[in-house]
Write a protein that holds these residues in place. Structure first.
Motif, PDB file in Angstrom:
ATOM      1  N   GLY A  58    -119.886  -1.834   7.210  1.00  0.00           N
ATOM      2  CA  GLY A  58    -119.154  -1.313   8.540  1.00  0.00           C
ATOM      3  C   GLY A  58    -118.129  -0.522   7.921  1.00  0.00           C
ATOM      4  N   THR A  59    -117.804  -0.159   6.753  1.00  0.00           N
ATOM      5  CA  THR A  59    -116.941   0.795   6.360  1.00  0.00           C
ATOM      6  C   THR A  59    -117.647   1.981   6.034  1.00  0.00           C
ATOM      7  OG1 THR A  59    -115.522  -1.015   5.583  1.00  0.00           O
ATOM      8  CG2 THR A  59    -115.108   1.151   4.535  1.00  0.00           C
ATOM      9  N   LEU A  62    -118.159   4.061   9.102  1.00  0.00           N
ATOM     10  CA  LEU A  62    -117.089   4.974   9.410  1.00  0.00           C
ATOM     11  C   LEU A  62    -116.913   5.726   8.458  1.00  0.00           C
ATOM     12  CD1 LEU A  62    -114.600   1.910  10.153  1.00  0.00           C
ATOM     13  CD2 LEU A  62    -115.703   3.306  11.823  1.00  0.00           C
ATOM     14  N   SER A  83    -105.448  -3.413  12.660  1.00  0.00           N
ATOM     15  CA  SER A  83    -106.866  -3.489  12.609  1.00  0.00           C
ATOM     16  C   SER A  83    -107.138  -4.030  11.104  1.00  0.00           C
ATOM     17  CB  SER A  83    -107.346  -2.018  12.528  1.00  0.00           C
ATOM     18  OG  SER A  83    -108.830  -2.157  12.566  1.00  0.00           O
ATOM     19  N   TYR A  84    -108.419  -4.238  10.962  1.00  0.00           N
ATOM     20  CA  TYR A  84    -108.758  -4.356   9.296  1.00  0.00           C
ATOM     21  C   TYR A  84    -108.501  -3.012   8.705  1.00  0.00           C
ATOM     22  CZ  TYR A  84    -110.806  -6.066   5.316  1.00  0.00           C
ATOM     23  OH  TYR A  84    -111.315  -6.248   4.034  1.00  0.00           O
ATOM     24  N   ALA A  86    -109.841  -1.326   6.561  1.00  0.00           N
ATOM     25  CA  ALA A  86    -110.875  -0.199   6.487  1.00  0.00           C
ATOM     26  C   ALA A  86    -110.773   0.777   7.479  1.00  0.00           C
ATOM     27  CB  ALA A  86    -112.500  -1.107   6.524  1.00  0.00           C
ATOM     28  N   THR A  87    -110.373   0.522   8.625  1.00  0.00           N
ATOM     29  CA  THR A  87    -110.163   1.777   9.662  1.00  0.00           C
ATOM     30  C   THR A  87    -109.369   2.700   9.153  1.00  0.00           C
ATOM     31  OG1 THR A  87    -110.249  -0.069  11.298  1.00  0.00           O
ATOM     32  CG2 THR A  87    -109.878   2.005  12.163  1.00  0.00           C
ATOM     33  N   CYS A 158    -116.168  -5.493  15.238  1.00  0.00           N
ATOM     34  CA  CYS A 158    -116.131  -6.770  15.346  1.00  0.00           C
ATOM     35  C   CYS A 158    -116.634  -7.118  16.940  1.00  0.00           C
ATOM     36  CB  CYS A 158    -114.826  -7.275  15.831  1.00  0.00           C
ATOM     37  SG  CYS A 158    -113.669  -7.001  14.343  1.00  0.00           S
ATOM     38  N   SER A 179    -120.230  -3.728  12.051  1.00  0.00           N
ATOM     39  CA  SER A 179    -120.268  -4.465  11.093  1.00  0.00           C
ATOM     40  C   SER A 179    -120.986  -5.614  10.885  1.00  0.00           C
ATOM     41  CB  SER A 179    -118.936  -4.833  10.594  1.00  0.00           C
ATOM     42  OG  SER A 179    -118.978  -5.781   9.528  1.00  0.00           O
ATOM     43  N   HIS A 181    -120.979  -8.188   8.623  1.00  0.00           N
ATOM     44  CA  HIS A 181    -120.328  -8.860   7.542  1.00  0.00           C
ATOM     45  C   HIS A 181    -120.316 -10.429   8.168  1.00  0.00           C
ATOM     46  CE1 HIS A 181    -117.022 -10.783   5.822  1.00  0.00           C
ATOM     47  NE2 HIS A 181    -117.216  -9.944   4.566  1.00  0.00           N
ATOM     48  N   LYS A 184    -118.502 -11.464  11.410  1.00  0.00           N
ATOM     49  CA  LYS A 184    -118.820 -10.901  12.747  1.00  0.00           C
ATOM     50  C   LYS A 184    -119.898 -11.744  13.304  1.00  0.00           C
ATOM     51  CE  LYS A 184    -116.283  -7.920  10.528  1.00  0.00           C
ATOM     52  NZ  LYS A 184    -115.143  -7.103  10.737  1.00  0.00           N
ATOM     53  N   GLY A 191    -123.498  -5.240   5.523  1.00  0.00           N
ATOM     54  CA  GLY A 191    -124.251  -4.448   6.531  1.00  0.00           C
ATOM     55  C   GLY A 191    -123.438  -3.696   7.644  1.00  0.00           C
TER      56      GLY A 191
HETATM   57  C1  PLP Z   1    -114.978  -5.828   9.431  1.00  0.00           C
HETATM   58  C2  PLP Z   1    -114.250  -4.644   9.920  1.00  0.00           C
HETATM   59  C3  PLP Z   1    -114.344  -3.832   9.308  1.00  0.00           C
HETATM   60  C4  PLP Z   1    -115.286  -3.277   7.856  1.00  0.00           C
HETATM   61  O1  PLP Z   1    -116.666  -3.786   8.083  1.00  0.00           O
HETATM   62  P1  PLP Z   1    -117.334  -4.252   6.599  1.00  0.00           P
HETATM   63  O2  PLP Z   1    -118.607  -4.306   6.995  1.00  0.00           O
HETATM   64  O3  PLP Z   1    -116.622  -5.417   6.121  1.00  0.00           O
HETATM   65  O4  PLP Z   1    -117.116  -3.130   5.755  1.00  0.00           O
HETATM   66  C5  PLP Z   1    -113.997  -2.353   9.889  1.00  0.00           C
HETATM   67  N1  PLP Z   1    -113.158  -2.314  11.073  1.00  0.00           N
HETATM   68  C6  PLP Z   1    -112.804  -3.574  11.639  1.00  0.00           C
HETATM   69  C7  PLP Z   1    -112.121  -3.432  12.809  1.00  0.00           C
HETATM   70  C8  PLP Z   1    -113.542  -4.964  10.989  1.00  0.00           C
HETATM   71  O5  PLP Z   1    -113.155  -5.882  11.686  1.00  0.00           O
END
Ligand code: PLP
Length: 373
Positions: A58-59, A62, A83-84, A86-87, A158, A179, A181, A184, A191
């Protein structure tokens, strides 16, 4: 007898899910194929979008979305301060600048009104997050994106299954990103899924996902500097199998959430707030502890009581890389995000837990709160 340890998260893999993945492995099909295609079709139909494209996480989804929209140096992307990480990282990775906006302390989501205040001539996109599994004010945010001609990318990592009104998140923007992960609701290990209603953008993403390859008359052309962000078929088999009970899983999580609402009584703990017209998909049951309680001590003591908890999300501009680069005064500019990061606590909520487990967690939360305040 010592009660069993309850971890913060635990993927619920049933024997048939594992069997489905193993069957694909036995077939020798170890890369992207029919299982991925089937999952993409299932998700697109479920969410009511034209296209769903799986990716390795999920990265990656994005990252590809930003690349496909041509966002790069000189461009600004508005994202929540909470946020997490990665955003924000993906915005940095394409050379653009993340513009952080504080969140609503009741929903932990970015507000449409605050987004509008952050728009200027360099703004290219808005990337709201549906935090912890609750939809942001996504219709209003879409109106703003249209008013200013901005791209809208929903970070719905999420929030698979979350709705505003009758529409699923991931169906509002130019892209929706999910995501898979293990933290989730359903998981392929690593994935991700990208959704869109734009066939051309979907085609660009499929090309970017696979080394920039286009097949013309059976011949390969390399038309873009692409990635390898593909999902494997055995991973897709895992989620194809789990998705058969997706609505049941959400229902179970809702039942568990209701036990938390019934059992956690203490005024020193702020429970999640769900605005009218929305469901919560409970990626996290995220509470905020009163300032009189040391959250990190709380986490340690919960662990001693056999229960895994953790903070829920980062105040991103407060993390080392972003702090050094942007030097923003978080307590002044992002007080809600900072407080949610410092006093926030995610409690276990997943399919495998029983109602007794959740009652036990709630009981321990109540006791500890009284002990620590
Ligand atoms: C989990 C998450 C991601 C990243 O997803 P991954 O699959 O772990 O790379 C990005 N943004 C938010 C808000 C997340 O909770």
């Amino acid at each position: 007898m010592v009660p069993k340890f309850i971890p913060l998260g635990s993927p619920d893999l049933q024997p048939q899910d594992v069997e489905a993945a193993v069957e694909v492995m036995r077939s020798g099909m170890l890369v992207q194929g029919e299982q991925v295609k089937a999952f993409e079709d299932t998700i697109a139909a479920y969410l009511g979008v034209k296209q769903a494209i799986c990716a390795s996480n999920g990265t990656a989804t994005l990252h590809m979305a930003l690349v496909a929209l041509g966002i790069g140096p000189g461009d600004e992307v508005i994202i929540p301060a909470l946020s997490y990480i990665a955003t924000a990282n993906v915005v940095e990775l394409v050379g653009a600048t993340p513009i952080f906006v504080d969140v609503d302390p009741d929903t932990f989501n970015i507000k449409a009104h605050d987004i509008e205040g952050a728009i200027n001539s360099r703004t290219k996109a808005i990337m709201p997050v549906h935090e912890f599994g609750l939809a942001a004010e996504i219709s209003l945010i879409r109106e703003i994106s249209r008013k200013y001609g901005l791209f809208l990318i929903e970070d719905a990592a999420c929030a698979l299954g979350a709705k505003e009104g009758s529409h699923f998140v991931g169906s509002f923007g130019h892209f929706g990103s999910f995501s898979l992960h293990p933290r989730k609701t359903i998981s392929s290990g690593e994935g991700g899924i990208l959704t869109t209603n734009d066939d051309d953008l979907a085609e660009t993403i499929r090309i970017l996902r696979n080394h920039g390859i286009v097949y013309k008359d059976g011949k390969m052309s390399f038309v873009a500097a692409g990635f390898n962000y593909r999902l494997t078929d055995f991973q897709a088999a895992l989620v194809n199998s789990q998705f058969l009970r997706f609505d049941e899983i959400l229902k179970k999580k809702q039942q568990l959430a209701e036990i938390y609402y019934q059992e956690i009584k203490d005024a020193l703990i702020k429970l999640p707030n769900i605005p009218a017209g929305k469901n919560h998909t409970w990626q996290s049951f995220h509470v905020v502890l009163d300032d009189s309680i040391d959250r990190d001590v709380f986490i340690t003591k919960m662990k001693e009581r056999g229960i895994g908890t953790n903070y829920g999300a980062q105040c991103i501009p407060y993390q080392e890389y972003y702090k050094k680069k942007y030097q923003l005064n978080c307590s002044l500019v992002f007080p809600n995000a900072l407080r949610a990061f410092q006093q926030g606590l995610a409690l276990p909520i997943y399919e495998k837990l029983t109602e007794d487990d959740v009652a036990r967690i709630a009981h321990n939360v109540n006791e500890l709160t009284n002990e620590l305040c």
